[in-house]
Enzyme design. Structure first.
Site, PDB file in Angstrom:
ATOM      1  N   GLU A  79       5.116   5.174 -44.565  1.00  0.00           N
ATOM      2  CA  GLU A  79       6.562   5.212 -44.821  1.00  0.00           C
ATOM      3  C   GLU A  79       7.396   4.915 -43.574  1.00  0.00           C
ATOM      4  OE1 GLU A  79       7.848   8.873 -46.625  1.00  0.00           O
ATOM      5  OE2 GLU A  79       9.741   7.962 -47.278  1.00  0.00           O
ATOM      6  N   LYS A 259       9.313  18.154 -48.843  1.00  0.00           N
ATOM      7  CA  LYS A 259       8.610  16.857 -48.763  1.00  0.00           C
ATOM      8  C   LYS A 259       8.920  16.197 -47.416  1.00  0.00           C
ATOM      9  CE  LYS A 259       8.112  12.225 -49.337  1.00  0.00           C
ATOM     10  NZ  LYS A 259       8.601  11.169 -48.442  1.00  0.00           N
ATOM     11  N   ASP A 275      -7.675  17.552 -43.303  1.00  0.00           N
ATOM     12  CA  ASP A 275      -7.644  17.622 -44.768  1.00  0.00           C
ATOM     13  C   ASP A 275      -6.191  17.836 -45.212  1.00  0.00           C
ATOM     14  OD1 ASP A 275      -7.757  18.386 -47.429  1.00  0.00           O
ATOM     15  OD2 ASP A 275      -9.598  19.551 -47.186  1.00  0.00           O
ATOM     16  N   HIS A 372      17.132   5.030 -42.811  1.00  0.00           N
ATOM     17  CA  HIS A 372      15.824   4.854 -43.452  1.00  0.00           C
ATOM     18  C   HIS A 372      15.719   3.466 -44.058  1.00  0.00           C
ATOM     19  CE1 HIS A 372      12.269   5.532 -45.842  1.00  0.00           C
ATOM     20  NE2 HIS A 372      12.947   5.305 -46.953  1.00  0.00           N
TER      21      HIS A 372
HETATM   22  P1  HMG Z   1      19.922   6.434 -34.984  1.00  0.00           P
HETATM   23  O1  HMG Z   1      21.134   7.280 -35.003  1.00  0.00           O
HETATM   24  O2  HMG Z   1      20.073   4.969 -35.189  1.00  0.00           O
HETATM   25  O3  HMG Z   1      19.130   6.736 -33.679  1.00  0.00           O
HETATM   26  O4  HMG Z   1      18.918   7.016 -36.070  1.00  0.00           O
HETATM   27  P2  HMG Z   1      19.680   6.664 -32.181  1.00  0.00           P
HETATM   28  O5  HMG Z   1      20.099   5.245 -31.909  1.00  0.00           O
HETATM   29  O6  HMG Z   1      20.674   7.752 -31.932  1.00  0.00           O
HETATM   30  O7  HMG Z   1      18.341   6.963 -31.368  1.00  0.00           O
HETATM   31  C1  HMG Z   1      17.942   8.289 -31.040  1.00  0.00           C
HETATM   32  C2  HMG Z   1      16.446   8.313 -30.869  1.00  0.00           C
HETATM   33  O8  HMG Z   1      15.830   8.145 -32.140  1.00  0.00           O
HETATM   34  C3  HMG Z   1      15.900   7.189 -30.018  1.00  0.00           C
HETATM   35  O9  HMG Z   1      16.000   7.566 -28.674  1.00  0.00           O
HETATM   36  C4  HMG Z   1      14.485   7.107 -30.494  1.00  0.00           C
HETATM   37  O10 HMG Z   1      13.694   8.109 -29.931  1.00  0.00           O
HETATM   38  C5  HMG Z   1      14.646   7.356 -31.984  1.00  0.00           C
HETATM   39  P3  HMG Z   1      15.989   6.422 -27.527  1.00  0.00           P
HETATM   40  O11 HMG Z   1      14.632   5.785 -27.553  1.00  0.00           O
HETATM   41  O12 HMG Z   1      17.066   5.435 -27.869  1.00  0.00           O
HETATM   42  O13 HMG Z   1      16.237   7.218 -26.285  1.00  0.00           O
HETATM   43  N1  HMG Z   1      14.802   6.099 -32.730  1.00  0.00           N
HETATM   44  C6  HMG Z   1      13.786   5.303 -33.080  1.00  0.00           C
HETATM   45  N2  HMG Z   1      12.460   5.399 -32.854  1.00  0.00           N
HETATM   46  C7  HMG Z   1      11.673   4.434 -33.347  1.00  0.00           C
HETATM   47  N3  HMG Z   1      12.141   3.380 -34.048  1.00  0.00           N
HETATM   48  C8  HMG Z   1      13.452   3.230 -34.294  1.00  0.00           C
HETATM   49  C9  HMG Z   1      14.339   4.224 -33.802  1.00  0.00           C
HETATM   50  N4  HMG Z   1      15.666   4.419 -33.872  1.00  0.00           N
HETATM   51  C10 HMG Z   1      15.931   5.553 -33.210  1.00  0.00           C
HETATM   52  N5  HMG Z   1      13.881   2.175 -34.997  1.00  0.00           N
HETATM   53  C11 HMG Z   1      17.088   7.120 -37.559  1.00  0.00           C
HETATM   54  C12 HMG Z   1      18.024   6.208 -36.771  1.00  0.00           C
HETATM   55  C13 HMG Z   1      16.246   6.264 -38.481  1.00  0.00           C
HETATM   56  C14 HMG Z   1      16.213   7.864 -36.574  1.00  0.00           C
HETATM   57  C15 HMG Z   1      17.977   8.141 -38.354  1.00  0.00           C
HETATM   58  O14 HMG Z   1      18.826   7.433 -39.224  1.00  0.00           O
HETATM   59  C16 HMG Z   1      17.168   9.140 -39.149  1.00  0.00           C
HETATM   60  O15 HMG Z   1      16.620  10.071 -38.607  1.00  0.00           O
HETATM   61  N6  HMG Z   1      17.132   8.984 -40.465  1.00  0.00           N
HETATM   62  C17 HMG Z   1      16.354   9.846 -41.342  1.00  0.00           C
HETATM   63  C18 HMG Z   1      15.086   9.135 -41.676  1.00  0.00           C
HETATM   64  C19 HMG Z   1      14.128   9.972 -42.499  1.00  0.00           C
HETATM   65  O16 HMG Z   1      14.285  11.143 -42.711  1.00  0.00           O
HETATM   66  N7  HMG Z   1      13.105   9.314 -42.956  1.00  0.00           N
HETATM   67  C20 HMG Z   1      12.081   9.907 -43.780  1.00  0.00           C
HETATM   68  C21 HMG Z   1      11.921   9.126 -45.030  1.00  0.00           C
HETATM   69  S1  HMG Z   1      13.139   9.598 -46.210  1.00  0.00           S
HETATM   70  C22 HMG Z   1      12.313  10.938 -46.979  1.00  0.00           C
HETATM   71  O17 HMG Z   1      11.274  10.749 -47.528  1.00  0.00           O
HETATM   72  C23 HMG Z   1      12.679  12.349 -46.759  1.00  0.00           C
HETATM   73  C24 HMG Z   1      13.959  12.891 -47.327  1.00  0.00           C
HETATM   74  O18 HMG Z   1      14.087  12.715 -48.703  1.00  0.00           O
HETATM   75  C25 HMG Z   1      13.838  14.382 -47.007  1.00  0.00           C
HETATM   76  C26 HMG Z   1      15.050  15.139 -47.385  1.00  0.00           C
HETATM   77  O19 HMG Z   1      15.729  14.772 -48.364  1.00  0.00           O
HETATM   78  O20 HMG Z   1      15.297  16.184 -46.717  1.00  0.00           O
HETATM   79  C27 HMG Z   1      15.116  12.265 -46.634  1.00  0.00           C
END
Ligand code: HMG
Length: 422
Positions: A79, A259, A275, A372
């Site tokens: 994911e 989740k 596991d 995401h």
């Molecule tokens: P952003 O605001 O664009 O991040 O967030 P930023 O520019 O402020 O960057 C901060 C730090 O995040 C970076 O630090 C990196 O460490 C990391 P830096 O290196 O710049 O010093 N970072 C990344 N690392 C790797 N690849 C990247 C990247 N971008 C930032 N491309 C972010 C962007 C995607 C992190 C944010 O929007 C986020 O956290 N979104 C949530 C994503 C998520 O939860 N995904 C899980 C799948 S959805 C799900 O299944 C679960 C859910 O349903 C659970 C729930 O409902 O509770 C959501």
């Protein structure tokens, strides 16, 4: 060192070279990381009817500070945005001092069922009289564990009134050191059952470990500074509390909330061949312990911080079972500093908390789609047939169009190819 700003902006070779320079990877490791680390001949001995191998991406979450130690967290899953989310939350937590985590000693629970007992209360009495004998017999089955200061830690008995009549269940506890402990527990269960069946004057039936591993709890806590939550930090902090309370009040939200936690925990488990079914079963049953399914984390505002906590059973291993059969497992453990199983549980609890915090932060601010889906757009582009060199352009165009769907990906690929051929 785990605070590596911009790690994600490097390409795969640059990331590997960077980690090699820091002493985390050798050339041999890099070779294993390229091949996937598992031979078909070995795979054929791991499960049945093998016809091949399947690969998952392995990423590294950055910024984790757990109990004052820098940890690079290996995560393997299909994911997008999970590794990014964990890294982002860890970066925020780091500015509040990182994660403080603790785990219980690795004690697993085994169960033995006894049926057709004439007098269960008398049976309980007879087994209790043999407490020391039972302990001695169990420890004789665990010579290697005893040598390293693990071993049998006692037992309890419960009379159960079921639809099939009265029965007796014996729960016993074994310190399993750094293993998950399933085989150890099952050996002891099968070894003790005949002797105890004689004592209870009944018949033994099921002899198996319990994945409700509540003697093996892990907890983590982090302080997320409000000033790191954006311009409107106080508002965001309050909204996080509203979001958490929805999960407390409503099972439909709580399941998704948990989740998100498991996104992180299972990704680490995958990287080290733990596991995952056992971990999931234990976590979700613990979430239901009050009779109402609840979030595994909790949040409150303390001064200038949002303080998050997580507590869940984690039956995790750094040795035994399938751990290490894939060479990449050993690399993953090395990235985490070759932890004990207890330290591993502390790291995994921290990752679960980080994952949950990042998802909630996204949900209460820009929504989940932006971060995401931006990353998901790359997977969609690939599955819609984009070539590797087209993926970023297709994903960026989908974000511009604000339409991250398979159909849009197909249209954008066509659009880009038409432009290119003009
Ligand atoms: P952003 O605001 O664009 O991040 O967030 P930023 O520019 O402020 O960057 C901060 C730090 O995040 C970076 O630090 C990196 O460490 C990391 P830096 O290196 O710049 O010093 N970072 C990344 N690392 C790797 N690849 C990247 C990247 N971008 C930032 N491309 C972010 C962007 C995607 C992190 C944010 O929007 C986020 O956290 N979104 C949530 C994503 C998520 O939860 N995904 C899980 C799948 S959805 C799900 O299944 C679960 C859910 O349903 C659970 C729930 O409902 O509770 C959501």
């Amino acid at each position: 060192m785990s605070s590596i700003s911009g790690f994600y902006k490097m390409n795969v070779d640059e990331r590997r070279a960077f980690l090699k320079k820091l002493g985390y990877l050798t050339d041999e490791d890099i070779q294993s990381l390229s091949s996937g680390g598992l031979e078909i001949s070995l795979a054929d001995r791991m499960i049945e009817n093998v016809i091949g191998l399947i690969s998952y991406p392995l990423g590294v979450a950055t910024n984790f500070l757990v109990n004052g130690k820098d940890v690079l967290v290996p995560m393997s899953l299909e994911e997008p945005s999970v590794v990014a989310a964990a890294s982002k939350a860890a970066k925020i937590a780091r500015s509040g001092g990182g994660f403080m985590a603790e785990a219980d000693e690795p004690v697993m629970i085994g169960t033995i069922q006894f049926v057709e007992i004439k007098d269960p209360n008398e049976a309980v009495h007879r087994v209790m009289e043999q407490r020391d004998n039972i302990k001695r017999m169990a420890n004789e089955m665990l010579p290697e564990i005893i040598k390293k200061a693990g071993g049998f830690e006692g037992f309890d008995l419960k009379v159960l009134y079921t639809d099939a009549g009265e029965m007796l269940e014996l729960y016993f506890y074994v310190h399993v050191l750094d293993a998950m402990g399933a085989n150890t527990i099952d050996t002891v269960a099968e070894g003790l059952a005949p002797y105890i069946a004689d004592l209870v004057k009944g018949r033994y039936l099921l002899r198996i470990l319990s994945n409700y591993a509540v003697k093996r709890m892990a907890r983590a806590r982090a302080k997320f500074p409000v000033e790191e939550l954006g311009k409107d930090g106080d508002r965001v902090a309050m909204d996080l509390i509203y979001a958490y309370n929805l999960a407390k009040a409503d099972v439909f939200r709580a399941v998704t909330h948990n989740k998100g936690i498991m996104n992180g925990i299972i990704a680490v488990a995958n990287a080290i061949n733990n596991d995952t079914r056992a971990i999931e079963a234990g976590a979700h049953s613990y979430a239901s312990r009050s009779g109402k399914y609840q979030p595994l984390t909790d949040y409150r505002i303390e001064g200038k911080y949002v303080v998050g906590q997580i507590e869940l059973p984690l039956q995790v291993a750094t040795v035994g079972g399938s751990v290490g059969l894939n060479r990449v497992n050993k690399i993953a453990l090395k990235l985490m500093g070759n932890p004990t199983s207890k330290e591993l549980a502390e790291i995994m609890a921290s990752v679960g908390l980080a994952q949950n915090f990042a998802a909630m932060l996204a949900l209460v601010t820009e929504g989940i789609q932006k971060g995401h889906m931006k990353l998901h757009a790359r997977s969609l582009a690939l599955s819609a047939g984009a070539k590797l060199e087209e993926v970023d352009a297709v994903a960026n165009r989908m974000v511009e169009l604000n339409s991250i769907t398979f159909d849009t990906a197909k249209k954008v690929i066509e659009e880009i190819r038409n432009k290119g051929s003009r």
